[in-house]
Design a protein around this motif. Structure first.
Motif, PDB file in Angstrom:
ATOM      1  N   UNK B 231       0.825  -1.209   0.000  1.00 11.32           N
ATOM      2  CA  UNK B 231       0.000   0.000   0.000  1.00 11.32           C
ATOM      3  C   UNK B 231       0.852   1.247   0.000  1.00 11.32           C
ATOM      4  N   UNK B 232       1.843   1.279   0.891  1.00  9.76           N
ATOM      5  CA  UNK B 232       2.587   2.512   1.102  1.00  9.76           C
ATOM      6  C   UNK B 232       3.739   2.679   0.130  1.00  9.76           C
ATOM      7  N   UNK B 233       3.898   1.761  -0.802  1.00  2.93           N
ATOM      8  CA  UNK B 233       5.035   1.845  -1.702  1.00  2.93           C
ATOM      9  C   UNK B 233       4.630   2.522  -2.988  1.00  2.93           C
ATOM     10  N   UNK B 234       5.473   3.451  -3.438  1.00  2.37           N
ATOM     11  CA  UNK B 234       5.198   4.156  -4.691  1.00  2.37           C
ATOM     12  C   UNK B 234       6.502   4.327  -5.443  1.00  2.37           C
ATOM     13  N   UNK B 235       6.379   4.641  -6.708  1.00  2.00           N
ATOM     14  CA  UNK B 235       7.581   4.955  -7.476  1.00  2.00           C
ATOM     15  C   UNK B 235       8.458   3.748  -7.676  1.00  2.00           C
ATOM     16  N   UNK B 236       9.766   3.964  -7.575  1.00  2.00           N
ATOM     17  CA  UNK B 236      10.721   2.909  -7.895  1.00  2.00           C
ATOM     18  C   UNK B 236      10.569   1.710  -6.979  1.00  2.00           C
ATOM     19  N   UNK B 237      10.219   1.921  -5.701  1.00  2.00           N
ATOM     20  CA  UNK B 237      10.109   0.774  -4.803  1.00  2.00           C
ATOM     21  C   UNK B 237       8.955  -0.123  -5.234  1.00  2.00           C
ATOM     22  N   UNK B 238       7.855   0.502  -5.674  1.00  2.00           N
ATOM     23  CA  UNK B 238       6.749  -0.298  -6.176  1.00  2.00           C
ATOM     24  C   UNK B 238       7.172  -1.053  -7.429  1.00  2.00           C
ATOM     25  N   UNK B 239       7.946  -0.356  -8.280  1.00  2.00           N
ATOM     26  CA  UNK B 239       8.435  -1.030  -9.490  1.00  2.00           C
ATOM     27  C   UNK B 239       9.288  -2.229  -9.125  1.00  2.00           C
ATOM     28  N   UNK B 240      10.085  -2.097  -8.061  1.00  2.00           N
ATOM     29  CA  UNK B 240      10.921  -3.231  -7.665  1.00  2.00           C
ATOM     30  C   UNK B 240      10.068  -4.390  -7.158  1.00  2.00           C
ATOM     31  N   UNK B 241       8.993  -4.105  -6.436  1.00  2.00           N
ATOM     32  CA  UNK B 241       8.108  -5.196  -6.010  1.00  2.00           C
ATOM     33  C   UNK B 241       7.514  -5.894  -7.223  1.00  2.00           C
ATOM     34  N   UNK B 242       7.103  -5.099  -8.207  1.00  2.00           N
ATOM     35  CA  UNK B 242       6.548  -5.700  -9.421  1.00  2.00           C
ATOM     36  C   UNK B 242       7.591  -6.537 -10.126  1.00  2.00           C
ATOM     37  N   UNK B 243       8.828  -5.993 -10.183  1.00  2.00           N
ATOM     38  CA  UNK B 243       9.908  -6.735 -10.818  1.00  2.00           C
ATOM     39  C   UNK B 243      10.108  -8.058 -10.104  1.00  2.00           C
ATOM     40  N   UNK B 244      10.135  -8.006  -8.763  1.00  2.00           N
ATOM     41  CA  UNK B 244      10.307  -9.238  -8.011  1.00  2.00           C
ATOM     42  C   UNK B 244       9.207 -10.228  -8.320  1.00  2.00           C
TER      43      UNK B 244
END
Lengths: 113, 330, 174
Positions: B231-244
């Motif tokens: 929920x609290x992740x945005x930007x590059x960190x969210x992209x990294x979760x998606x990448x993972x």
């Protein structure tokens, strides 16, 4: 990768057994200190895990020293027992918490109320 | 693994670059496929077939503000997406992409590391991936994140057991935990999907649950718990979760292809191409399941994992053990 | 030489995170320190030619046991429970004395040990750590331990289910 190239002339190649035992002893003493000092049973269980891992290092180290698998077998058994103990320990902690008692091993050591 | 350091570095760089590009186009492919399943075109504005869409998404995410919410644990908040990506990408080192090739007098192994416990390393890495969820959910300092993370972690741990059991049948037939040996075993006999069909189905279902994909994606779905642990992740960190998530989807597809579909084996095309084809087929299954199946409620999910999948996997294990012991004793 | 460097890194990880486990006040951070410790121990196992044990360490310990810990810590809440001043505070110094005494004794014992080759470079080992070797050892020599371990797991699982049932029944009564 570099091990093969350097070990032909150099004397210092492997890790002697005494180093593993020293590491195991240090880790065990740290865990023991944690068990003696901590009052929160959760943190106490974490320190117990340290002690169990320390003994595993020593077991596997001796297994390598004597070139047998016995130590590794014993380490696996210790791991299983540790997992079982953590499960029961955590269950007990949750049960104590639900009874609204304080999570303090010194206070809980007296079987009152 | 006696190759010079230079070759290993080049191999690793090529692999990582290919995988990251594959992730980008996998997101595009998924959106287009979902569109087609839903009787519409997918993204087709950014470039001819929409092929610039991943680039557009990446640019958008990179330019978003990179913040840490108040009341969050800074260090763990920033480490969580890293764990997700690192465990997923490291797992690629275990997958064999082909027979060793001979170039310039060197013999190059097409596998990152051929260890005797290759399969276990993959399970270990997927076990470590649960920490990305737990730490991310807890470090966000948000009740919904923590709840979503706890549910997600419980789901992962449950289905990990079923996945492990489904694979033991293959281990009994191949008599080795090294993925290279498993592929060689399928070279001499048949593809293991014919010998272990139940195992393959259980593995597939558990794999969908392990990667938090629909229909097992309740803990992170956008309409539930406000997107759960990220929920609290945005930007590059969210992209990294998606990448993972996507890279782990590809790794699990590669693992399924190696264990059950013969890995890099196949007539006249190079092994690497066959493996990619098989991975694409399994990814298609993943996306197909997302498009068609409704989401499982959390208690249905847990009940399914423990009361249906686990007994089936155990029964498969017992029957395989009996058959191997009685009929194929060497 | 490479082995010794690897050992130094892993040993530093073990000791540093162990210190973190016993000193950090926040249970969550102590659990994260334990994760680092367990992963470093897995590296040590790899050095000791035990790849199977190392992977089982990561899968079981770092991947499941600590997850259980984190669940319970999340359930119990984050701030350490408000307990009063330590009634046994003045005995803490005894704990330190015991640890230091044991440390000195261990150091002397290790230093004076006359086990052959304990301080020399270890010689090559055959295949003792692969799954094949472990499986052979379990089924050839240690079948009783194998079965006993499964019994322990069964008892622990039954115990956990019973503990949970009791708690649920207890709360239903309120």
């Amino acid at each position: 990768m570099l091990i093969g190239t350097l070990s032909t002339h150099h004397q210092a190649t492997g890790v002697p057994l005494s180093w593993y035992l020293a590491l195991s002893g240090a880790m065990f003493l740290l865990g023991l200190l944690g068990v003696l000092i901590r009052r929160n049973p959760l943190l106490l269980l974490l320190a117990v895990e340290l002690m169990l891992n320390a003994s595993n290092i020593a077991l596997v180290g001796f297994s390598r020293y004597w070139n047998v698998s016995d130590g590794q077998i014993f380490a696996l058994v210790v791991m299983v027992v540790a997992a079982a103990e953590v499960v029961i320990g955590l269950g007990l902690i949750v049960a104590v918490y639900r009874q609204r008692l304080a999570l303090d091993v010194d206070a809980l050591s007296r079987l009152k109320g | 693994m006696n190759e010079p350091l230079v070759i290993i570095t080049i191999e690793a760089l090529i692999t990582v670059l290919v995988v990251l590009n594959a992730f980008a186009f996998a997101t595009l492919w998924e959106r287009k496929l979902l569109g087609r399943f839903q009787a519409r075109y997918g993204p087709n504005r950014a470039g001819p077939v929409g092929y610039m869409q991943p680039l557009a998404d990446l640019l958008k995410l990179v330019f978003k503000e990179d913040f840490v919410p108040e009341g969050a644990n800074r260090v763990l908040f920033q480490i969580a997406p890293l764990i997700s990506v690192i465990t997923a990408v490291t797992a690629i080192a275990m997958i064999p992409f082909g027979d060793p090739i001979h170039v310039d007098g060197y013999t190059i192994q097409l596998v990152g590391a051929n260890v005797s416990v290759g399969l276990l390393v993959l399970f270990a890495l997927s076990g470590l991936a649960t920490y990305a969820l737990i730490l991310g959910g807890w470090a966000s300092g948000n009740k919904y994140s923590l709840l979503g993370a706890a549910r997600s972690a419980a789901q992962l741990v449950s289905y990990e057991v079923a996945m492990g059991l489904s694979v033991v049948g293959v281990l009994m037939i191949s008599r080795s935990m090294s993925l290279v040996d498993i592929v060689h075993g399928q070279e001499s006999s048949t593809w293991y999907i014919l010998l272990q069909p139940v195992g393959f189905i259980v593995f597939l279902v558990a794999a969908v649950a392990e990667t938090n994909r629909p229909p097992f994606d309740l803990p992170e779905a956008e309409s539930e718990l406000v997107a759960g642990y990220h929920t609290e992740y945005a930007g590059m960190k969210f992209a990294m979760f998606q990448m993972g998530e996507y890279v782990s989807m590809m790794v699990i597809s590669a693992l399924g292809a190696t264990l059950f579909l013969g890995g890099y084996l196949g007539p006249w095309l190079p092994g690497f191409v066959w493996l990619v084809i098989k991975i694409v087929v399994l990814l298609f299954l993943f996306i197909w399941m997302r498009a068609t199946l409704p989401r499982l409620r959390y208690d249905q999910l847990m009940r399914f994992g423990w009361k249906l999948l686990l007994p089936i996997a155990t029964a498969n294990l017992v029957i395989t053990a009996i058959v191997v012991a009685v009929f194929f004793q060497t | 030489m490479g082995e010794r460097i690897f050992f130094a890194i892993a040993a530093f990880g073990v000791i540093a995170s162990a210190v973190g486990v016993i000193t950090l006040r926040n249970p969550f951070r102590a659990a994260v320190a334990l994760i680092v410790s367990l992963l470093s121990v897995a590296l040590i196992f790899l050095l000791e030619r035990a790849p199977f044990v190392a992977m089982i360490q990561v899968i079981v310990y770092a991947g499941a046991v600590v997850v259980l810990f984190l669940f319970v810590i999340a359930y119990l809440g984050d701030k350490p429970p408000a307990v009063g001043p330590d009634p046994l505070a003045r005995y803490q110094v005894l704990a330190w004395l015991v640890i230091i005494g044991l440390g000195i004794e261990g150091f002397l014992a290790l230093g004076n040990s006359r086990l052959p080759g304990i301080r020399a470079n270890p010689f090559q080992v055959s295949d003792i750590g692969s799954p094949r070797a472990i499986g052979r050892a379990f089924l050839d020599s240690f079948v009783a331990e194998f079965e006993g371990t499964s019994l322990v797991l069964l008892v622990a699982a039954i115990g956990a289910v019973l503990l949970a049932r009791r708690a649920v029944l207890g709360e239903r009564g309120r």
